[in-house]
Design a protein around this motif. Structure first.
Motif, PDB file in Angstrom:
ATOM      1  N   LEU A 231     -17.754  -1.062  -0.139  1.00 22.13           N
ATOM      2  CA  LEU A 231     -16.423  -1.233  -0.804  1.00 22.13           C
ATOM      3  C   LEU A 231     -16.271  -2.195  -1.809  1.00 22.13           C
TER       4      LEU A 231
ATOM      5  N   MET B 151       0.852  -1.401   0.062  1.00 20.65           N
ATOM      6  CA  MET B 151      -0.198   0.078   0.329  1.00 20.65           C
ATOM      7  C   MET B 151       0.591   1.331   0.093  1.00 20.65           C
TER       8      MET B 151
ATOM      9  N   GLU C 165      -5.150  -3.590  12.227  1.00 21.86           N
ATOM     10  CA  GLU C 165      -5.774  -2.318  12.935  1.00 21.86           C
ATOM     11  C   GLU C 165      -5.768  -3.587  13.948  1.00 21.86           C
TER      12      GLU C 165
ATOM     13  N   ILE D  81     -20.299   1.069   5.647  1.00 22.28           N
ATOM     14  CA  ILE D  81     -19.190   1.408   4.926  1.00 22.28           C
ATOM     15  C   ILE D  81     -18.405  -0.338   4.647  1.00 22.28           C
TER      16      ILE D  81
ATOM     17  N   SER E 188      -6.971   5.664   0.609  1.00 21.10           N
ATOM     18  CA  SER E 188      -6.352   5.005  -0.788  1.00 21.10           C
ATOM     19  C   SER E 188      -7.382   4.378  -1.715  1.00 21.10           C
TER      20      SER E 188
ATOM     21  N   THR F  31      -6.559  -2.752   0.162  1.00 20.61           N
ATOM     22  CA  THR F  31      -5.612  -1.735   1.209  1.00 20.61           C
ATOM     23  C   THR F  31      -6.490  -1.765   2.087  1.00 20.61           C
ATOM     24  N   PHE F  32      -7.363  -1.359   1.761  1.00 16.02           N
ATOM     25  CA  PHE F  32      -8.738  -1.946   3.314  1.00 16.02           C
ATOM     26  C   PHE F  32      -8.838  -3.089   4.384  1.00 16.02           C
ATOM     27  N   LEU F  33      -8.535  -4.684   3.787  1.00 12.37           N
ATOM     28  CA  LEU F  33      -8.138  -5.150   4.242  1.00 12.37           C
ATOM     29  C   LEU F  33      -6.890  -4.897   4.961  1.00 12.37           C
TER      30      LEU F  33
ATOM     31  N   GLN G 153     -12.160  -7.851   7.073  1.00 14.07           N
ATOM     32  CA  GLN G 153     -12.872  -6.467   7.006  1.00 14.07           C
ATOM     33  C   GLN G 153     -13.222  -5.348   8.033  1.00 14.07           C
TER      34      GLN G 153
ATOM     35  N   ARG H  44      -9.863   6.453  12.161  1.00 11.13           N
ATOM     36  CA  ARG H  44      -8.503   6.450  11.863  1.00 11.13           C
ATOM     37  C   ARG H  44      -8.890   5.245  10.503  1.00 11.13           C
ATOM     38  N   LYS H  45      -8.953   4.318  10.866  1.00 10.71           N
ATOM     39  CA  LYS H  45      -8.981   3.155  10.060  1.00 10.71           C
ATOM     40  C   LYS H  45      -9.827   3.862   8.580  1.00 10.71           C
TER      41      LYS H  45
ATOM     42  N   ASN I 223      -8.272   6.475   6.334  1.00 14.30           N
ATOM     43  CA  ASN I 223      -7.222   5.777   5.395  1.00 14.30           C
ATOM     44  C   ASN I 223      -7.551   5.360   4.301  1.00 14.30           C
ATOM     45  N   PHE I 224      -8.663   4.301   4.710  1.00  9.39           N
ATOM     46  CA  PHE I 224      -9.560   4.011   3.527  1.00  9.39           C
ATOM     47  C   PHE I 224      -9.362   4.509   2.003  1.00  9.39           C
TER      48      PHE I 224
ATOM     49  N   GLU J  12     -11.329   3.235  14.518  1.00  6.26           N
ATOM     50  CA  GLU J  12     -12.094   2.898  13.053  1.00  6.26           C
ATOM     51  C   GLU J  12     -12.376   4.152  12.629  1.00  6.26           C
TER      52      GLU J  12
ATOM     53  N   ILE K 197     -12.562  -6.584  -3.791  1.00  3.93           N
ATOM     54  CA  ILE K 197     -12.622  -5.829  -2.331  1.00  3.93           C
ATOM     55  C   ILE K 197     -11.428  -5.492  -2.020  1.00  3.93           C
TER      56      ILE K 197
ATOM     57  N   GLN L 259      -5.141  -2.835   6.206  1.00  6.69           N
ATOM     58  CA  GLN L 259      -5.689  -1.493   7.497  1.00  6.69           C
ATOM     59  C   GLN L 259      -6.366  -2.336   8.304  1.00  6.69           C
TER      60      GLN L 259
END
Ligand SMILES: Nc1ncnc2c1ncn2[C@@H]1O[C@H](COP(=O)(O)OP(=O)(O)OP(=O)(O)O)[C@@H](O)[C@H]1O
Ligand SMILES: [Mg+2]
Lengths: 270, 344
Positions: free
Chosen positions: A176, A1, B14, A172, A206, B6-8, A145, A198-199, A202-203, A196, B3, B10
Motif C-alpha cells: 500500500l 471514506m 480497528e 500488505i 476502497s 482510507t486504510f489508515l 497501519q 475485515r480490515k 475493506n481496504f 485483520e 499512504i 480503518q
C-alpha cells in the motif's frame, strides 16, 4: 471514506482502455503448462477476483503480469495499451503495480524497515541510502497501519521474530505504501485474524474509490464475492469464465466453481 | 504522505474496537543488535590477553606488532571484499590466483612503458574482470560458486603461469619507487598497507550500509527469491560482489608484491585459509544474509595475531598448525556461546 460496503455492482467502466492486458499468454515450466493462451484485462477503477483450484495458474498469472515470469514466445503484455518491452518486476513497480505475493516475499533475517523498502530503497539528496528516513517511515507505518501500539513499535526487529499474521501485515502494508495504481493481492488474508481480514477486505474495496484497480485472489468466495466487480476463473491454465458480478449471485458462483471443478466447463446461469 | 488514508482511518478505527496488538516496543537493545560484534570483540581481547600472559616478553614489545601490521593487511584486504560475497550467500576460492593474474597485467603494462598509475589500474581492472567472470558463471549460468571458483582458481593460475613461464620479476625499477612509497611505505613506523586496509574497510562499510547495492547484497543473501519477486536484480548484485572481491584481490596482489619488491609467480599461495577464516571468524554467516565489515576486521586481527604470535611465542614448529587450529575452533565456539548469551 465513502462506503462501498453495500455490495453495489457498479461494473467496470469500459470507456477507458485496460491498465493491464494479457494477450494469448502462455507459460510453461518444462513439461508443465501453467498458463495456456490466456487473455486477461484489468480496467481502471475495477476489482477483479481471480478464482480457481490449487495449481490452476493464478499465482503464475500474476507473476507474469509482474514481470517475474516471462511469457512464452507469442504472448503479449500491454500496459495502458502499449506492448511492453524489457518487462521486469522493477519496471512494473516503477509504473505503479504492487503485489502482495502468496509467499509473502520477505527476507526474514533483515529488519522490518529493510523489508518494507525492499527493491525500492529511499535515497537522500546525496544519493546515499536514507537509512534513518526509512526507519522512521517504517515505524510510522507499523503504528498507523498495522496497529502496533505507537512509540512501542520497532522497525529494527528482524522479521523472523514476528508472528505469521504480523508478517503478512508487513507484506500488505508494503504494497500500500507506494500508492500503486494497480494492487495485486495473492491470498492476502492467509493467516490473518477475523478483524485483520475485515480490515484487508475493506481496504481492497476502497481501492477503486480512487480510480485504482486490483486483482484479488482468494479461495474463500465469501471474501471475494462482496469485494469484486468481475470474476475470472482459471482452470488448469485456461480462463474458463470471465463474468461481471452483477450477473450472478454468490450461489451461482459457488455452483459455477463446482461445475468447473467437475467438468472443467463453466455453465453460465443467470 | 504517500499512504492510503482510507486504510489508515480503518486501521485507527480497528485499533479502537479491538484491543492493542502485541507490543513490539522494546527496541532491540545494543546487546541484542550488536551481540555478534561484541562476541567477536570479546574473543579478540581474550586471545590477546592470553598471549600477553603466555609470553609477556614477546607480546609487550613493539616488534611483534610491526610484523603483525605488515602481514595482516595482505589477507585482510581480501577478507573485506570476500565478506560481501559471503553475505550474498556465495564463496570465492579463486582470489589467490586473481592476485597473481592481476600482477601479470601490472608487470606487462609497466614493462611496455606505461605510466605506473596506468599499470596499477590495469591490475585492478584485471581483478574486476576475473570477478565478473566468476559472478556471471555463478549468477547467470547458475553454477554453485564453490564449484566454479575452484575451476577458475586453476584457470587463472594456469594462465598466469603460462604467461610468466614460471619466471619471477623483481620490482626494483626506480620508476616504481613512488608506488612503493604509497602502497607499502612506512610512516612513523606504521606500514601504509595498514592505512589502506582501514580506508578500504571504511569504503566497503559505506557500500554495504549506505548504498542501494549494499542493501541488495543483504537481501539477495537472505532470500534470493523474495528479493527477485520485489524487483531486486539477483544476478547484478552477486556479480557486483564478485567484482569487488576481484578488485580487492588485485589490490592485495600488488601490495603483497611490493612488500617484498618481487613478483613471485606463486603469489597468493597460502593466503586462502587465512582470508576465509577471517571472514567466518568475523561472524559473517556461511548461509548468507548477515555479516559485517567490522566483524571481518576483528576476525582478521585475530588471525593476524595468531600468525605473528604463535611463531614469536616460540612454540615448537611442529605444533604451530595444531595451536592455530585449536585457537580458531575455540574462538568460533566461544563467539557462538557469547553471542547466544548476549542475545537472550
Ligand atoms: N517456478 C515453477 N516451476 C515449475 N512449475 C511451476 C512453477 N511455478 C508454478 N508451477 C506449476 O504451475 C502450476 C500452477 O501453479 P500456480 O502457483 O500458478 O497455482 P495457483 O493457482 O496459484 O495455486 P494455489 O491456489 O495453490 O496457490 C502448478 O502445477 C505448479 O506446479
Ligand atoms: Mg497461488
Amino acid at each position: 471514506m465513502s462506503s462501498a460496503t453495500d455490495g453495489s455492482t457498479g461494473g467496470p467502466p469500459p470507456q477507458q482502455g485496460p491498465v493491464i492486458e494479457l494477450r494469448a499468454v502462455s507459460k510453461s515450466f518444462g513439461e508443465v503448462r501453467s498458463l495456456i493462451n490466456v487473455d486477461f484485462a484489468l480496467y481502471p477503477g475495477e476489482i477483479v477476483g481471480l478464482l480457481g483450484d490449487n495449481g490452476a495458474g493464478k499465482s503464475t498469472l500474476i507473476k507474469t503480469i509482474m514481470g517475474y515470469h516471462a511469457p512464452d514466445p507469442g504472448g503479449q503484455i500491454l500496459f495502458r495499451g502499449e506492448p511492453v518491452s524489457d518487462w521486469s518486476v522493477a519496471k512494473a513497480r516503477s509504473l505503479g503495480i504492487e503485489t502482495v505475493y502468496q509467499e509473502r516475499a520477505l527476507c526474514e533475517l533483515q529488519p522490518i524497515w529493510r523489508n518494507m523498502f525492499m527493491g525500492r530503497e529511499r535515497r537522500t539528496r546525496w544519493g546515499a541510502l536514507d537509512v534513518s528516513g526509512m526507519r522512521r517511515e517504517a515505524a510510522r507505518l507499523m503504528s498507523e497501519q498495522m496497529g502496533f501500539t505507537s512509540t512501542a513499535v520497532h522497525p529494527d526487529n528482524t522479521v523472523q521474530t514476528m508472528s505469521g499474521g504480523e508478517k503478512q501485515g508487513v507484506a500488505i502494508t508494503r504494497a500500500l505504501y507506494f500508492e500503486a495504481q494497480v494492487v495485486i493481492l495473492d491470498e492476502p488474508t492467509m493467516g490473518l485474524s477475523l478483524s485483520e481480514t475485515r480490515k484487508t477486505l475493506n481496504f481492497i474495496r476502497s481501492i477503486k474509490d480512487r480510480g485504482r484497480s486490483a486483482i484479488f485472489i482468494d479461495h474463500n468466495v465469501f471474501h471475494v464475492y462482496p469485494v469484486v466487480d468481475r470474476i475470472v476463473v482459471l482452470d488448469r491454465g485456461r480462463v474458463t469464465a470471465d463474468v461481471v458480478k452483477g450477473d450472478l449471485t454468490v450461489e451461482d458462483l459457488i455452483h459455477g466453481l463446482q461445475d468447473v471443478a467437475r467438468t472443467g466447463e463453466w455453465s453460465q446461469r443467470a | 504522505m504517500s499512504i492510503d488514508e482510507t486504510f489508515l482511518a480503518q486501521g485507527a478505527a480497528e485499533a479502537d474496537d479491538g484491543h492493542p496488538k502485541a507490543d513490539h516496543s522494546r527496541a532491540p537493545s545494543i546487546w541484542r543488535r550488536s551481540g555478534l560484534q561484541i562476541g567477536i570483540l570479546a574473543v579478540g581481547v581474550v586471545i590477546l590477553v592470553t598471549f600477553i600472559i603466555a609470553a609477556p616478553d614477546v607480546f609487550l614489545r613493539a616488534n611483534i606488532y610491526q610484523a603483525f601490521a605488515s602481514t595482516t593487511p595482505l589477507f585482510l584486504i581480501m577478507a573485506l571484499g570476500l565478506t560481501l560475497v559471503v553475505i550474498t550467500g556465495e564463496i570465492d576460492l579463486s582470489f589467490p590466483s586473481v592476485m597473481a593474474l592481476s600482477m601479470v597485467s601490472f608487470v606487462y603494462a609497466f614493462q611496455a612503458g606505461m605510466f605506473v598509475g596506468v599499470a596499477f589500474l590495469l591490475a585492478i581492472l584485471t581483478g574486476a574482470l576475473a570477478g565478473f567472470i566468476n559472478g556471471t558463471l555463478v549468477s547467470r549460468v547458475g553454477i554453485p560458486s564453490l564449484v566454479i571458483t575452484i575451476g577458475t582458481a586453476f584457470l587463472f593460475r594456469g594462465i598466469e603461469l603460462a604467461i610468466m613461464s614460471g619466471r619471477g620479476v623483481p620490482l626494483t625499477d626506480a620508476g616504481l619507487a613512488p608506488v612503493r612509497a604509497v602502497l607499502v611505505g612506512r610512516y612513523f613506523g606504521v606500514p601504509m598497507q595498514v592505512v589502506w586496509t582501514f580506508l578500504l574497510a571504511a569504503l566497503l562499510w559505506f557500500i554495504l550500509n549506505r548504498t542501494k547495492f549494499g542493501a541488495h547484497v543483504y537481501l539477495v543473501g537472505d532470500n534470493s527469491i523474495s528479493a527477485k519477486l520485489m524487483g531486486v536484480s539477483v544476478a547484478r548484485t552477486k556479480t557486483g560482489a564478485f567484482m569487488i572481491m576481484g578488485m580487492c584481490a588485485a589490490f592485495a596482489g600488488v601490495v603483497a608484491s611490493f612488500e617484498v619488491s618481487y613478483f613471485w609467480p606463486t603469489l597468493g599461495d597460502g593466503s586462502l585459509l587465512n582470508t576465509i577464516a577471517s571472514v567466518f571468524l568475523g561472524g559473517t554467516s556461511v548461509f548468507g544474509g548477515t555479516g559485517s565489515v567490522f566483524g571481518t576486521l576483528i576476525g582478521g586481527f585475530i588471525i593476524g595475531a595468531l600468525n605473528a604470535g604463535i611463531v614469536s611465542a616460540g612454540i615448537n614448529a611442529f605444533w604451530t598448525q595444531a595451536v592455530f587450529g585449536l585457537v580458531i575452533v575455540f574462538s568460533v565456539v566461544l563467539q557462538t556461546l557469547i553471542t547466544r548469551r548476549v542475545r537472550k
